[in-house]
Design an enzyme around this catalytic site. Structure first.
Site, mmCIF file in Angstrom:
data_model
loop_
_atom_site.group_PDB
_atom_site.id
_atom_site.type_symbol
_atom_site.label_atom_id
_atom_site.label_comp_id
_atom_site.label_asym_id
_atom_site.label_seq_id
_atom_site.Cartn_x
_atom_site.Cartn_y
_atom_site.Cartn_z
ATOM 1 N N GLU A 1 0.820 -1.225 0.000
ATOM 2 C CA GLU A 1 0.000 0.000 0.000
ATOM 3 C C GLU A 1 0.847 1.266 0.000
ATOM 4 N N THR A 2 2.067 1.139 0.536
ATOM 5 C CA THR A 2 2.940 2.319 0.615
ATOM 6 C C THR A 2 4.320 1.974 0.043
ATOM 7 N N GLY B 1 8.609 2.265 -0.234
ATOM 8 C CA GLY B 1 9.683 2.202 0.765
ATOM 9 C C GLY B 1 10.102 0.793 1.155
ATOM 10 N N ALA C 1 4.031 -7.294 -9.753
ATOM 11 C CA ALA C 1 4.395 -7.507 -11.158
ATOM 12 C C ALA C 1 4.758 -8.966 -11.398
ATOM 13 N N GLU D 1 20.426 -19.385 20.151
ATOM 14 C CA GLU D 1 21.249 -19.272 18.935
ATOM 15 C C GLU D 1 21.861 -20.639 18.609
ATOM 16 N N VAL E 1 15.822 -24.594 18.218
ATOM 17 C CA VAL E 1 14.411 -24.804 18.563
ATOM 18 C C VAL E 1 13.841 -25.736 17.503
ATOM 19 N N ARG F 1 16.630 -14.059 6.437
ATOM 20 C CA ARG F 1 15.637 -13.685 5.430
ATOM 21 C C ARG F 1 15.988 -14.354 4.113
ATOM 22 N N HIS G 1 38.002 17.143 19.338
ATOM 23 C CA HIS G 1 37.962 16.723 20.741
ATOM 24 C C HIS G 1 36.874 17.504 21.477
HETATM 25 P P1 FAD Z 1 12.786 -4.544 0.119
HETATM 26 O O1 FAD Z 1 13.001 -3.405 1.016
HETATM 27 O O2 FAD Z 1 12.403 -5.855 0.703
HETATM 28 O O3 FAD Z 1 11.674 -4.073 -0.925
HETATM 29 C C1 FAD Z 1 11.172 -4.904 -1.898
HETATM 30 C C2 FAD Z 1 9.792 -4.429 -2.258
HETATM 31 O O4 FAD Z 1 9.379 -5.151 -3.410
HETATM 32 C C3 FAD Z 1 8.730 -4.710 -1.197
HETATM 33 O O5 FAD Z 1 8.067 -3.525 -0.861
HETATM 34 C C4 FAD Z 1 7.776 -5.708 -1.847
HETATM 35 O O6 FAD Z 1 6.411 -5.460 -1.521
HETATM 36 C C5 FAD Z 1 8.001 -5.418 -3.318
HETATM 37 N N1 FAD Z 1 7.726 -6.560 -4.191
HETATM 38 C C6 FAD Z 1 8.107 -7.836 -4.036
HETATM 39 N N2 FAD Z 1 7.685 -8.582 -5.084
HETATM 40 C C7 FAD Z 1 7.048 -7.733 -5.918
HETATM 41 C C8 FAD Z 1 6.401 -7.892 -7.156
HETATM 42 N N3 FAD Z 1 6.363 -9.069 -7.768
HETATM 43 N N4 FAD Z 1 5.831 -6.814 -7.712
HETATM 44 C C9 FAD Z 1 5.853 -5.589 -7.098
HETATM 45 N N5 FAD Z 1 6.465 -5.384 -5.934
HETATM 46 C C10 FAD Z 1 7.052 -6.440 -5.346
HETATM 47 N N6 FAD Z 1 18.982 -2.790 6.778
HETATM 48 C C11 FAD Z 1 19.819 -1.783 7.068
HETATM 49 O O7 FAD Z 1 20.679 -1.449 6.251
HETATM 50 N N7 FAD Z 1 19.729 -1.106 8.253
HETATM 51 C C12 FAD Z 1 18.805 -1.427 9.189
HETATM 52 O O8 FAD Z 1 18.746 -0.792 10.238
HETATM 53 C C13 FAD Z 1 17.914 -2.497 8.910
HETATM 54 N N8 FAD Z 1 16.963 -2.851 9.804
HETATM 55 C C14 FAD Z 1 16.093 -3.848 9.496
HETATM 56 C C15 FAD Z 1 15.148 -4.201 10.452
HETATM 57 C C16 FAD Z 1 14.243 -5.209 10.191
HETATM 58 C C17 FAD Z 1 13.209 -5.572 11.220
HETATM 59 C C18 FAD Z 1 14.276 -5.861 8.923
HETATM 60 C C19 FAD Z 1 13.276 -6.926 8.600
HETATM 61 C C20 FAD Z 1 15.231 -5.527 7.979
HETATM 62 C C21 FAD Z 1 16.160 -4.522 8.263
HETATM 63 N N9 FAD Z 1 17.152 -4.159 7.360
HETATM 64 C C22 FAD Z 1 18.031 -3.161 7.661
HETATM 65 C C23 FAD Z 1 17.285 -4.824 6.054
HETATM 66 C C24 FAD Z 1 16.659 -3.939 4.966
HETATM 67 O O9 FAD Z 1 15.317 -3.695 5.292
HETATM 68 C C25 FAD Z 1 16.774 -4.625 3.610
HETATM 69 O O10 FAD Z 1 18.119 -4.978 3.358
HETATM 70 C C26 FAD Z 1 16.294 -3.688 2.512
HETATM 71 O O11 FAD Z 1 14.975 -3.287 2.735
HETATM 72 C C27 FAD Z 1 16.407 -4.377 1.149
HETATM 73 O O12 FAD Z 1 15.967 -3.505 0.173
HETATM 74 P P2 FAD Z 1 15.355 -4.032 -1.195
HETATM 75 O O13 FAD Z 1 14.979 -2.805 -1.964
HETATM 76 O O14 FAD Z 1 16.258 -5.005 -1.832
HETATM 77 O O15 FAD Z 1 14.039 -4.850 -0.814
HETATM 78 P P1 NAD Z 2 20.745 -13.013 10.722
HETATM 79 O O1 NAD Z 2 21.276 -13.798 9.596
HETATM 80 O O2 NAD Z 2 21.396 -11.729 11.081
HETATM 81 O O3 NAD Z 2 20.741 -13.893 12.048
HETATM 82 C C1 NAD Z 2 20.072 -15.110 12.129
HETATM 83 C C2 NAD Z 2 20.656 -15.908 13.272
HETATM 84 O O4 NAD Z 2 19.827 -17.029 13.488
HETATM 85 C C3 NAD Z 2 22.048 -16.424 13.001
HETATM 86 O O5 NAD Z 2 22.863 -16.108 14.097
HETATM 87 C C4 NAD Z 2 21.849 -17.924 12.833
HETATM 88 O O6 NAD Z 2 22.953 -18.674 13.258
HETATM 89 C C5 NAD Z 2 20.651 -18.148 13.732
HETATM 90 N N1 NAD Z 2 19.847 -19.332 13.411
HETATM 91 C C6 NAD Z 2 19.536 -19.822 12.184
HETATM 92 N N2 NAD Z 2 18.734 -20.901 12.310
HETATM 93 C C7 NAD Z 2 18.530 -21.085 13.645
HETATM 94 C C8 NAD Z 2 17.773 -21.996 14.399
HETATM 95 N N3 NAD Z 2 17.061 -22.961 13.834
HETATM 96 N N4 NAD Z 2 17.788 -21.885 15.748
HETATM 97 C C9 NAD Z 2 18.511 -20.906 16.359
HETATM 98 N N5 NAD Z 2 19.233 -20.001 15.672
HETATM 99 C C10 NAD Z 2 19.241 -20.079 14.334
HETATM 100 O O7 NAD Z 2 19.204 -12.810 10.383
HETATM 101 P P2 NAD Z 2 18.113 -11.833 10.989
HETATM 102 O O8 NAD Z 2 18.539 -11.321 12.314
HETATM 103 O O9 NAD Z 2 16.829 -12.542 10.833
HETATM 104 O O10 NAD Z 2 18.155 -10.634 9.966
HETATM 105 C C11 NAD Z 2 17.881 -10.842 8.580
HETATM 106 C C12 NAD Z 2 18.585 -9.849 7.722
HETATM 107 O O11 NAD Z 2 18.077 -8.546 7.923
HETATM 108 C C13 NAD Z 2 20.063 -9.815 8.029
HETATM 109 O O12 NAD Z 2 20.735 -10.265 6.875
HETATM 110 C C14 NAD Z 2 20.398 -8.390 8.275
HETATM 111 O O13 NAD Z 2 21.440 -7.951 7.438
HETATM 112 C C15 NAD Z 2 19.139 -7.613 7.953
HETATM 113 N N6 NAD Z 2 18.932 -6.666 9.044
HETATM 114 C C16 NAD Z 2 19.837 -5.657 9.205
HETATM 115 C C17 NAD Z 2 19.722 -4.782 10.256
HETATM 116 C C18 NAD Z 2 20.721 -3.701 10.420
HETATM 117 O O14 NAD Z 2 21.439 -3.429 9.474
HETATM 118 N N7 NAD Z 2 20.791 -3.064 11.568
HETATM 119 C C19 NAD Z 2 18.690 -4.929 11.172
HETATM 120 C C20 NAD Z 2 17.802 -5.977 10.999
HETATM 121 C C21 NAD Z 2 17.944 -6.833 9.923
#
Ligand code: FAD
Ligand code: NAD
Length: 470
Positions: free
Chosen positions: A38-39, A41, A117, A203, A237, A273, A449
């Site tokens: 819907e939005t 980003g 798409a 973990e 788990v 992910r 500093h």
């Molecule tokens: P996405 O952001 O996943 O965007 C893809 C978009 O494509 C989605 O909106 C989806 O709806 C759309 N889409 C999918 N399939 C289709 C289709 N067929 N047609 C049209 N649209 C479609 N990264 C950081 O660098 N810093 C952080 O602090 C950070 N915090 C995070 C916290 C959480 C809880 C999570 C889950 C992730 C976090 N990440 C962070 C990871 C970051 O969100 C992703 O790496 C980033 O969003 C990836 O960007 P992207 O454009 O590849 O895909």
């Molecule tokens: P992650 O890959 O960072 O960590 C997953 C952890 O789960 C690992 O330590 C792995 O060993 C463990 N694991 C896997 N299977 C398991 C199991 N069966 N039981 C117990 N532990 C298990 O993944 P995430 O924390 O889900 O984050 C996903 C992605 O989102 C990451 O790649 C990260 O780069 C991105 N992300 C980035 C930020 C940021 O940049 N600050 C914040 C949130 C998410």
């Protein structure tokens, strides 16, 4: 048939896709971006980076008031949690920023094709029943939560949740079990621990934060334990069963052995992910995914099919918003005939806990391994935040800066930081590495500093064995 609807059609409006679309339009290309949400980003703005930081920032204030950190500075307060208001400011942040992308699309004349798409051919996609033909199609569909067999996520039920559900909990859990000691588990586990939950992190590996420098992983584990998070390392788990409003988890040692059970009122599944390619009709475009479900590209972000490109979480590499955005810009610059480059050796990563944890480049282990091939060695300089005047004054003694350099050339290969503002500090390390800096270059750069960043200078000085404040 030369009648293309668009020069560039981007699929997905996350930080990869929306940035690519805006840059393409800036370069004079007729551009559309398909997004089914819907939005705009993507994950980042809607359910990822931004809302998690909104909760981390707010809960940090609460924690500082509740755990005596404010009292230490002469501010006596007894905090009262207003969780709906805390969620409200999270939603405001999301609304403001996603709306901002919609504004930027209009300003730059990017057409938002509303819907998911699906490829119908090599240069055509269908969105909401309409077919569009484009000279170039950029796949930026991002990623979704990896499911854990036996542990079914139900965000609406608010007991077994993924990161999206964990952002929205209507009440503070008594006991939250986080499955996975990665970035999400530690960030969102920290939010709810600060707000009063008992948090246990399970973990699979022998240490948290895989992929990070070993010193960082060990010290981070110590700091989180001190903050009250309990860790069950080398444990997996295998099952979750609902009993009333609680979940009962079955835990097993990773190497096999006797199972135990653990009761939780909230379980966060955060084990990684996986790329979004389902329903995209890749076969109709003649594309396949690799063993990890990712779309492979060359250095210029071209897939195996001419005219189809891919960026962000859907391709190999760290799943980070800034990596996706930089790839988006480089990709469309290549489409426009320019030279778009992303240096994948210099991509910073940050865990936004308190203290923050950040790194760029190689870990010490990787650097040693890489240099040993040619008989080379590494030099390491470390400086504790306890020796930094600003950190000490701010009552933030935890953490350190570690600079890893090539012993022969002194070139910086990696920098790792645990500090309250590590995410800000890492930028100078990334820039220095991008410019091919030596540790001496950093050591002889004048740092203001009193700043936390002086610890980066001191760690660089420590590479030569001559820091001042330890
Ligand atoms: P996405 O952001 O996943 O965007 C893809 C978009 O494509 C989605 O909106 C989806 O709806 C759309 N889409 C999918 N399939 C289709 C289709 N067929 N047609 C049209 N649209 C479609 N990264 C950081 O660098 N810093 C952080 O602090 C950070 N915090 C995070 C916290 C959480 C809880 C999570 C889950 C992730 C976090 N990440 C962070 C990871 C970051 O969100 C992703 O790496 C980033 O969003 C990836 O960007 P992207 O454009 O590849 O895909
Ligand atoms: P992650 O890959 O960072 O960590 C997953 C952890 O789960 C690992 O330590 C792995 O060993 C463990 N694991 C896997 N299977 C398991 C199991 N069966 N039981 C117990 N532990 C298990 O993944 P995430 O924390 O889900 O984050 C996903 C992605 O989102 C990451 O790649 C990260 O780069 C991105 N992300 C980035 C930020 C940021 O940049 N600050 C914040 C949130 C998410």
């Amino acid at each position: 048939m030369a009648d293309y609807d668009y020069d560039v059609l981007v699929i997905g409006a996350g930080p990869g896709g929306y940035v690519a679309a805006i840059r393409a339009a800036q370069l004079g290309l007729k551009t559309a971006c398909a997004e089914g949400r819907e939005t705009l980003g993507g994950t980042c703005l809607n359910v990822g980076c931004i809302p998690s930081k909104a909760m981390l920032h707010a809960s940090e204030y609460y924690d500082a008031a509740a755990n005596g950190a404010m009292a230490k500075m002469g501010i006596d307060v007894t905090p009262k949690l207003n969780l709906p208001a805390m969620h409200g400011q999270r939603l405001d942040a999301v609304k403001g920023l996603t709306g901002g992308i919609e504004f930027l699309f209009k300003k730059n004349k990017v057409d938002w094709l509303k819907g998911y798409a699906e490829f119908t051919g090599k240069d055509t996609v269908e969105v909401a029943g309409k077919t569009y033909r484009a000279r170039n199609i950029v796949i930026a569909t991002g990623s979704s939560v990896t499911p854990l067999p036996g542990v079914e996520v139900d965000n609406d039920g608010q007991v077994i949740v993924d990161s999206t559900g964990a952002l929205e909990l209507a009440k503070v859990p008594e006991h939250m079990v986080v499955i996975g000691g990665g970035v999400i588990g530690l960030e969102l586990g920290s939010v709810w621990r600060r707000l009063g939950a008992k948090v246990t992190c399970v973990e699979f590996l022998d240490q948290i934060l895989p992929g990070m420098d070993a010193d960082v992983r060990k010290d981070a584990n110590r700091i989180f334990k001190k903050q009250g998070i309990e860790f069950k390392l080398k444990t997996k788990v295998t099952k979750a069963e609902m009993q009333g409003k609680k979940a009962v988890l079955t835990l097993e040692p990773a190497a096999g052995g006797d199972a135990e059970t653990l009761e939780a009122d909230v379980v966060l599944v955060s084990i990684g992910r996986r790329p979004n390619t389902e329903g995209l009709g890749l076969d109709k475009a003649g594309l396949a995914v690799n063993a990890r479900g990712q779309i492979e590209t060359d250095h210029d972000f071209r897939t195996a099919v001419p005219g189809i490109w891919a960026i962000g979480d859907v391709i190999p590499g760290p799943m980070l918003a800034h990596k996706a955005s930089d790839e988006g810009i480089a990709c469309v610059e290549n489409i426009a005939g320019q030279t778009g480059i992303v240096n994948h050796d210099v991509i910073p990563s940050v865990v936004y806990t308190m203290p923050e944890i950040a790194g760029v480049g190689l870990t010490e282990e990787q650097a040693k391994e890489r240099l040993s091939v040619s008989g080379g060695e590494v030099k390491v300089g470390k400086f504790p935040m306890a020796g930094n005047s600003r950190a000490k004054t701010n009552h933030e003694p935890d953490g350190f800066v570690k600079v890893i350099a090539d012993a022969k050339t002194d070139r910086v290969l990696g920098v790792w930081i645990i500090a309250s503002v590590a995410g800000t500090m890492i930028a100078q390390a990334a820039q220095a590495m991008e410019f091919g800096a030596t540790s001496e270059d950093i050591a002889y750069t004048c740092h203001a500093h009193p700043t936390h960043s002086e610890a980066v200078k001191e760690a660089a000085m420590a590479v030569m064995g001559k820091p001042i404040h330890i």
